[in-house]
Design an enzyme around this catalytic site. Structure first.
Site, mmCIF file in Angstrom:
data_model
loop_
_atom_site.group_PDB
_atom_site.id
_atom_site.type_symbol
_atom_site.label_atom_id
_atom_site.label_comp_id
_atom_site.label_asym_id
_atom_site.label_seq_id
_atom_site.Cartn_x
_atom_site.Cartn_y
_atom_site.Cartn_z
ATOM 1 N N PHE A 127 0.814 -1.227 0.000
ATOM 2 C CA PHE A 127 0.000 0.000 0.000
ATOM 3 C C PHE A 127 0.839 1.263 0.000
ATOM 4 O O PHE A 127 0.349 2.325 -0.387
ATOM 5 C CB PHE A 127 -0.957 0.000 1.218
ATOM 6 N N CYS A 163 9.454 2.191 3.337
ATOM 7 C CA CYS A 163 10.448 1.128 3.556
ATOM 8 C C CYS A 163 11.831 1.729 3.726
ATOM 9 O O CYS A 163 12.717 1.089 4.269
ATOM 10 C CB CYS A 163 10.444 0.152 2.392
HETATM 11 P P1 NAD Z 1 1.626 -6.488 3.008
HETATM 12 O O1 NAD Z 1 2.669 -7.534 3.110
HETATM 13 O O2 NAD Z 1 0.513 -6.465 3.975
HETATM 14 O O3 NAD Z 1 0.918 -6.536 1.557
HETATM 15 C C1 NAD Z 1 1.678 -6.602 0.370
HETATM 16 C C2 NAD Z 1 0.862 -7.308 -0.694
HETATM 17 O O4 NAD Z 1 0.626 -8.663 -0.279
HETATM 18 C C3 NAD Z 1 -0.507 -6.691 -0.943
HETATM 19 O O5 NAD Z 1 -0.754 -6.688 -2.327
HETATM 20 C C4 NAD Z 1 -1.448 -7.626 -0.203
HETATM 21 O O6 NAD Z 1 -2.733 -7.704 -0.800
HETATM 22 C C5 NAD Z 1 -0.761 -8.960 -0.290
HETATM 23 N N1 NAD Z 1 -1.047 -9.820 0.872
HETATM 24 C C6 NAD Z 1 -1.503 -9.437 2.088
HETATM 25 N N2 NAD Z 1 -1.609 -10.497 2.903
HETATM 26 C C7 NAD Z 1 -1.199 -11.577 2.203
HETATM 27 C C8 NAD Z 1 -1.055 -12.960 2.519
HETATM 28 N N3 NAD Z 1 -1.342 -13.431 3.715
HETATM 29 N N4 NAD Z 1 -0.614 -13.782 1.543
HETATM 30 C C9 NAD Z 1 -0.287 -13.297 0.327
HETATM 31 N N5 NAD Z 1 -0.393 -11.999 -0.014
HETATM 32 C C10 NAD Z 1 -0.832 -11.142 0.913
HETATM 33 O O7 NAD Z 1 2.416 -5.095 2.985
HETATM 34 P P2 NAD Z 1 1.814 -3.629 3.122
HETATM 35 O O8 NAD Z 1 1.379 -3.407 4.522
HETATM 36 O O9 NAD Z 1 0.870 -3.371 2.021
HETATM 37 O O10 NAD Z 1 3.136 -2.761 2.822
HETATM 38 C C11 NAD Z 1 4.054 -2.386 3.794
HETATM 39 C C12 NAD Z 1 5.236 -3.335 3.855
HETATM 40 O O11 NAD Z 1 5.940 -3.329 2.610
HETATM 41 C C13 NAD Z 1 6.249 -2.903 4.886
HETATM 42 O O12 NAD Z 1 6.742 -4.060 5.539
HETATM 43 C C14 NAD Z 1 7.346 -2.239 4.075
HETATM 44 O O13 NAD Z 1 8.619 -2.220 4.661
HETATM 45 C C15 NAD Z 1 7.339 -3.116 2.867
HETATM 46 N N6 NAD Z 1 7.971 -2.454 1.723
HETATM 47 C C16 NAD Z 1 9.203 -2.884 1.311
HETATM 48 C C17 NAD Z 1 9.836 -2.262 0.255
HETATM 49 C C18 NAD Z 1 11.181 -2.737 -0.229
HETATM 50 O O14 NAD Z 1 11.640 -2.274 -1.267
HETATM 51 N N7 NAD Z 1 11.817 -3.666 0.454
HETATM 52 C C19 NAD Z 1 9.215 -1.189 -0.387
HETATM 53 C C20 NAD Z 1 7.953 -0.759 0.060
HETATM 54 C C21 NAD Z 1 7.350 -1.413 1.114
#
Ligand code: NAD
Length: 444
Positions: free
Chosen positions: A149, A281
Site C-alpha cells: 500500500f 520502507c
Molecule cells: P503487506 O505484506 O501487507 O501486503 C503486500 C501485498 O501482499 C498486498 O498486495 C497484499 O494484498 C498482499 N497480501 C496481504 N496479505 C497476504 C497474505 N497473507 N498472503 C499473500 N499476499 C498477501 O504489505 P503492506 O502493509 O501493504 O506494505 C508495507 C510493507 O511493505 C512494509 O513491511 C514495508 O517495509 C514493505 N515495503 C518494502 C519495500 C522494499 O523495497 N523492500 C518497499 C515498500 C514497502
C-alpha cells in the site's frame, strides 16, 4: 458508493466473485469505495487474455515498445497533479509526497525508455572450433507483480515498466487498500498506445495472491510487502516453478557521530522518520548516536523539532505528514508504543490520543519518540511502520556499525558525520548495502 473494478483487456471489468474490500478515507475515517476482489476464475480470464496479447506484443520491436514508454512518461507528467491527489486521498500521504511517489516511478519508466539498448545481447566468437555463440534477451511471457500500500504508484511502475518494455504481458495485483492509482496508470498505458491485454490490474487479497502463485501460465512474480508474506510468496512461487523476487520489510538505522552537524542531522532525521507518517520502507525509524554527549544533545534538539511538526489532512500543503492508512494500522502502531513502554524504553513523546480538529475520525497519530531503546527489545526488532523514532544509544562507532549490520531488516542505512574516513569505513565495513552519507534516505 464508488466501485473500483478490475482492468482487463484494456477495459474496466466488474468483479463477479461477490467479494469486496473496503477502501477507507484516511483523512475523515469511514469507507470511501469498495474494491472487487478477484476469484481464481477471474484471474484465469485475465491471464488468458494477457497470454494472447503477449504473443503479439513480443513481436513489436523494442524501438516501438520504447515509444509507448515515452508517451506514457509524457502522460504521467501531464496528469501528475490529478494522480497525486487521487493517491493522497486513499493513502493519506501529503500531496507533495504523493508526487514523489509518482516521480520515482516515472524515473523507472525513463529507464525503460532505453530498452532498445538495454536488451542488446552478446556475441562470442570461437566459443568452440568453428562455433560462435550469441545471447539474446527474450520475454518470459505473462508475469505478475504484487505490490504494497505504501507506494501505490512507484512500486507498480518499478515492476510493469521494465517487464512490459521487455515484451512481457503483466498482471498487477496492487494493494487492496489504495487501488485507484494503479488502475489509472493502466488506463494511461493504453492511452499511450499499449495494446489491450498487455497490462491488466486484478484486485485481490491473499486468495488472489495464492491463485497467482499457483497459476501455470504466469512465469515470474515480483513481490514487495512485509517480510513474513514476502517469505511465503518466495517459497510458494518457487514451489510452483516460478522465478520470484520478493522484497520485505525494513528497519533502517541512522548513525550519528560526535562531529556531525547536529542541526542538519535533526532536520534530516525528522523528514526521514516522520515523513509519510513513517510508512516508508526507506524511513529511518532508528537513530544511533555514538557517545552519551551526542545522544543527549541530539535528543534535546529532536524534541524541539518534533514538537514543531504540523500534522494535517493530506491535502494541507503545510502539513509535514497526514494520517496513516487505516484504523487497524493505527491500532497496531499504538500497541507497539505500549509494548515499548512495557519493555522499559522511555517514551519521551507520546503520539497516542492525537486528534485533529475537524478531522476527529481520521486516522491521525501524533509523532512519538523513544529513548533508551535496547537491542533486546521486541519493539527494536520489529517494523513499526508509523511516526515513531527510536533512539538506541551506542558507546562506540564499532558498536553502532555492528548494531546496524545485525538487524534482520537492514534495507538502507545512513551515517551523519563530517569525518570522511569514518564515513568511508562505515560504507565499506557495514553489511547493509544502501548507504547514505549525510543522506537520510539513500534510495538510488
Ligand atoms: P503487506 O505484506 O501487507 O501486503 C503486500 C501485498 O501482499 C498486498 O498486495 C497484499 O494484498 C498482499 N497480501 C496481504 N496479505 C497476504 C497474505 N497473507 N498472503 C499473500 N499476499 C498477501 O504489505 P503492506 O502493509 O501493504 O506494505 C508495507 C510493507 O511493505 C512494509 O513491511 C514495508 O517495509 C514493505 N515495503 C518494502 C519495500 C522494499 O523495497 N523492500 C518497499 C515498500 C514497502
Amino acid at each position: 458508493m464508488r466501485a473500483i473494478e478490475h482492468f482487463i483487456g484494456g477495459q474496466s471489468v466488474a468483479g463477479t466473485s461477490g467479494r469486496h474490500g473496503e477502501v477507507f478515507d484516511p483523512n475523515r475515517g469511514g469507507v470511501q469505495a469498495r474494491v472487487s476482489l478477484a476469484s481464481s476464475a477471474e484471474l484465469d480470464h485475465a491471464v488468458a487474455n494477457a497470454a494472447i496479447a503477449q504473443k503479439e506484443w513480443a513481436q513489436v520491436n523494442p524501438q516501438r515498445r520504447a515509444r509507448v514508454m515515452f508517451e506514457f512518461k509524457r502522460l504521467l507528467e501531464l496528469h501528475m497533479d490529478d494522480l497525486a491527489r487521487l493517491l493522497s486521498s486513499e493513502h493519506g500521504k501529503v500531496v507533495s509526497d504523493a508526487k514523489g511517489d509518482l516521480q520515482r516511478g516515472l524515473e523507472v519508466i525513463e529507464f525503460a525508455c532505453a530498452i532498445p539498448h538495454l536488451l542488446k545481447g552478446e556475441y562470442t566468437q570461437g566459443a568452440g572450433p568453428g562455433i560462435d555463440v550469441y545471447s539474446a534477451r527474450q520475454p518470459l511471457g505473462v508475469v505478475a507483480g504484487i505490490t504494497p500500500f505504501n507506494f501505490p504508484a512507484m512500486i507498480p511502475m518499478w515492476m510493469f515498466g521494465p517487464a512490459i518494455a521487455c515484451g512481457n504481458a503483466f498482471i498487477l495485483k496492487p494493494s487492496e487498500r489504495d487501488p485507484s492509482v494503479p488502475v489509472r496508470l493502466a488506463e494511461l498505458m493504453i492511452e499511450a498506445g499499449l495494446p489491450p491485454g498487455v497490462l491488466n490490474v486484478v484486485h485481490g487479497d491473499k486468495d488472489t495472491v495464492e491463485a497467482i502463485l499457483r497459476h501455470p501460465t504466469i512465469k515470474a512474480v515480483s513481490f514487495v510487502g512485509s517480510s513474513d508474506i514476502a517469505q511465503s510468496v518466495y517459497a510458494h512461487g518457487a514451489q510452483h516453478g516460478k522465478r520470484v523476487q520478493a522484497m520485505g520489510g525494513a528497519k533502517n538505522h541512522g548513525i550519528v557521530l560526535a562531529d556531525a552537524d547536529l542541526d542538519q542531522t535533526v532536520a534530516d532525521l525528522i523528514g526521514a522518520a516522520y515523513g509519510s507518517a513513517g510508512e516508508r520502507c526507506m524511513a529511518l525509524p532508528v537513530v544511533v548516536p555514538v557517545g552519551q554527549a551526542t545522544a543527549d544533545a541530539l535528543r534535546d534538539k529532536l524534541v524541539v523539532a518534533i514538537q514543531g511538526l504540523r500534522i494535517g489532512p493530506s491535502t494541507d500543503p503545510q502539513a509535514h505528514y497526514g494520517p496513516v492508512i487505516n484504523a487497524a494500522h493505527r491500532s497496531r502502531i499504538e500497541a507497539y508504543l505500549q509494548l515499548g513502554v512495557d519493555e522499559g524504553a522511555e517514551l519521551v513523546l507520546d503520539g497516542r490520543g492525537f486528534s485533529l480538529p475537524g478531522h476527529e475520525d481520521g486516522f491521525f497519530l501524533g509523532p512519538s519518540l523513544f529513548d533508551h531503546v535496547t537491542a533486546d527489545m521486541k519493539t527494536y526488532h520489529e517494523e513499526i511502520f508509523g511516526p515513531v523514532l527510536q533512539i538506541v544509544r551506542a558507546e562506540t562507532f564499532d558498536d553502532a556499525l555492528a548494531l546496524a549490520s545485525r538487524h534482520q531488516y537492514g534495507n538502507g542505512v545512513a551515517i551523519f558525520t563530517r569525518n570522511g574516513e569514518a564515513a568511508r569505513e562505515f560504507a565499506d565495513r557495514g553489511e547493509v548495502r544502501m548507504v547514505g552519507i549525510n543522506v537520510p534516505l539513500p534510495v538510488p
